[in-house]
Design a protein around this motif. Structure first.
Motif, PDB file in Angstrom:
ATOM      1  N   GLU A 176     -10.044   7.105  -5.009  1.00 23.68           N
ATOM      2  CA  GLU A 176      -8.716   7.771  -4.816  1.00 23.68           C
ATOM      3  C   GLU A 176      -8.422   8.905  -5.598  1.00 23.68           C
ATOM      4  N   LYS A 179       0.793  -1.138   0.080  1.00 22.19           N
ATOM      5  CA  LYS A 179       0.126   0.137   0.019  1.00 22.19           C
ATOM      6  C   LYS A 179       0.815   1.455   0.135  1.00 22.19           C
ATOM      7  N   TRP A 228      -5.962   2.390   3.402  1.00 21.00           N
ATOM      8  CA  TRP A 228      -5.396   1.950   4.393  1.00 21.00           C
ATOM      9  C   TRP A 228      -6.303   1.785   5.862  1.00 21.00           C
ATOM     10  N   SER A 263       0.660   4.036  -2.910  1.00 15.72           N
ATOM     11  CA  SER A 263       0.491   5.367  -2.514  1.00 15.72           C
ATOM     12  C   SER A 263       1.462   6.333  -3.180  1.00 15.72           C
ATOM     13  N   PRO A 295      -4.468   9.164  -1.310  1.00 15.46           N
ATOM     14  CA  PRO A 295      -3.115   8.334  -1.406  1.00 15.46           C
ATOM     15  C   PRO A 295      -3.372   7.221  -0.327  1.00 15.46           C
ATOM     16  N   ILE A 296      -3.975   7.363   0.856  1.00 17.52           N
ATOM     17  CA  ILE A 296      -4.248   6.467   1.798  1.00 17.52           C
ATOM     18  C   ILE A 296      -5.489   5.832   1.904  1.00 17.52           C
TER      19      ILE A 296
END
Length: 286
Positions: A137, A6, A180, A10, A176-177
């Motif tokens: 995203e 991940k 997560w 990212s 970007p995360i």
């Protein structure tokens, strides 16, 4: 996909989008939305690892925990703190309504209104809520209303001139995360020995605005105990609404203290004002 995968994804996403950010803002590149919380910290450090050009901004609301502001000033001195032109209390008087879960003008006024015509990095994650689980995203739009939502590659495939399709008031949001988990965010920060705001160690799961309408009742009670001055200021606002004829009859009859407790619980208060907005067709930018 494990955490390392991940992280790499990212970083790759940021590098792919960097030229677009530079085309829209050659001087600063990405505009990184920073809050001092764990997710924005992870976002900030991923951007650093990616080596992309960015400028971090933190939009203050006048109900920010002082511990968070001190933490940001000490640990992230390069983050630009943007003070509001009008306090949230005065804004409530201007709008004749307190912010609620359904009428979140606070986010629209203080968080989502800046960054027009730029590529903005935000630290939201799908795991946070049902609403955010539907986010992607890469999104384009205006004032939080997406006109495209998907991956960067999907968007670039059907867009001949990527920057030209974005108007002066539009935004490009990159998360970007977004995939997560909370555990992975903490694993990333702790693995790199990155310090965090002490409020997390004192029982707070989130460190947003004091008495945020979206916070749990338990968190609001903790806020009142820790930041009693915020309660006093909101009660003054409610009294102003009563004095100027903008408060619900139930509050006018029972007083500002009752009104505050009613607002704090969210029961009835939120629905009342939602109905009022629909009835009067008031535009709160939400």
């Amino acid at each position: 996909m494990n955490l390392q995968d991940k992280i790499e994804y990212s970083i790759a996403l940021l590098r792919k989008c960097e030229q677009m950010a530079l085309d829209m803002d050659p001087e600063n590149g990405f505009r990184l939305a920073f809050s001092g919380g764990k997710d924005s910290q992870a976002l900030y450090h991923i951007a650093k690892m990616a080596g992309v050009k960015f400028k971090a901004h933190m939009n203050l609301t006048s109900v920010d925990p002082p511990e968070v502001i001190r933490f940001v000033k000490r640990n992230y001195p390069d983050v630009e703190l943007i003070k509001p032109k009008m306090s949230i209390y005065d804004m409530a008087k201007k709008k004749h309504v307190l912010p609620t879960k359904r009428i979140r003008w606070c986010c629209a006024e203080y968080k989502e209104s800046s960054g027009a015509g730029k590529v903005i990095l935000i630290g939201i994650r799908k795991q946070e809520s049902i609403k955010r689980s539907k986010r992607n995203e890469f999104e384009t739009g205006r004032k939080g209303k997406a006109t495209f939502s998907g991956t960067f590659d999907q968007w670039s495939e059907h867009t001949e001139t990527m920057v030209a399709c974005v108007g002066g008031k539009d935004q490009i949001l990159i998360s970007p995360i977004i995939n997560w988990t909370e555990r992975e965010v903490w694993e990333f920060l702790n693995g790199k020995d990155i310090s965090h705001c002490k409020l997390y160690d004192e029982g707070y799961n989130r460190i947003g605005c004091i008495l945020c309408p979206m916070a749990s009742f338990r968190t609001k009670v903790r806020d009142i105990q820790r930041f009693p001055y915020v309660k006093r200021k909101w009660i003054k606002v409610i009294q102003w609404l009563i004095d100027h004829g903008y408060a619900p009859e139930k509050i006018t009859e029972s007083g500002a203290e009752f009104g505050f407790n009613w607002w704090l619980s969210g029961k009835g208060f939120d629905q009342y004002y939602a109905d009022e907005v629909l009835q009067q067709k008031i535009e709160f930018n939400v």
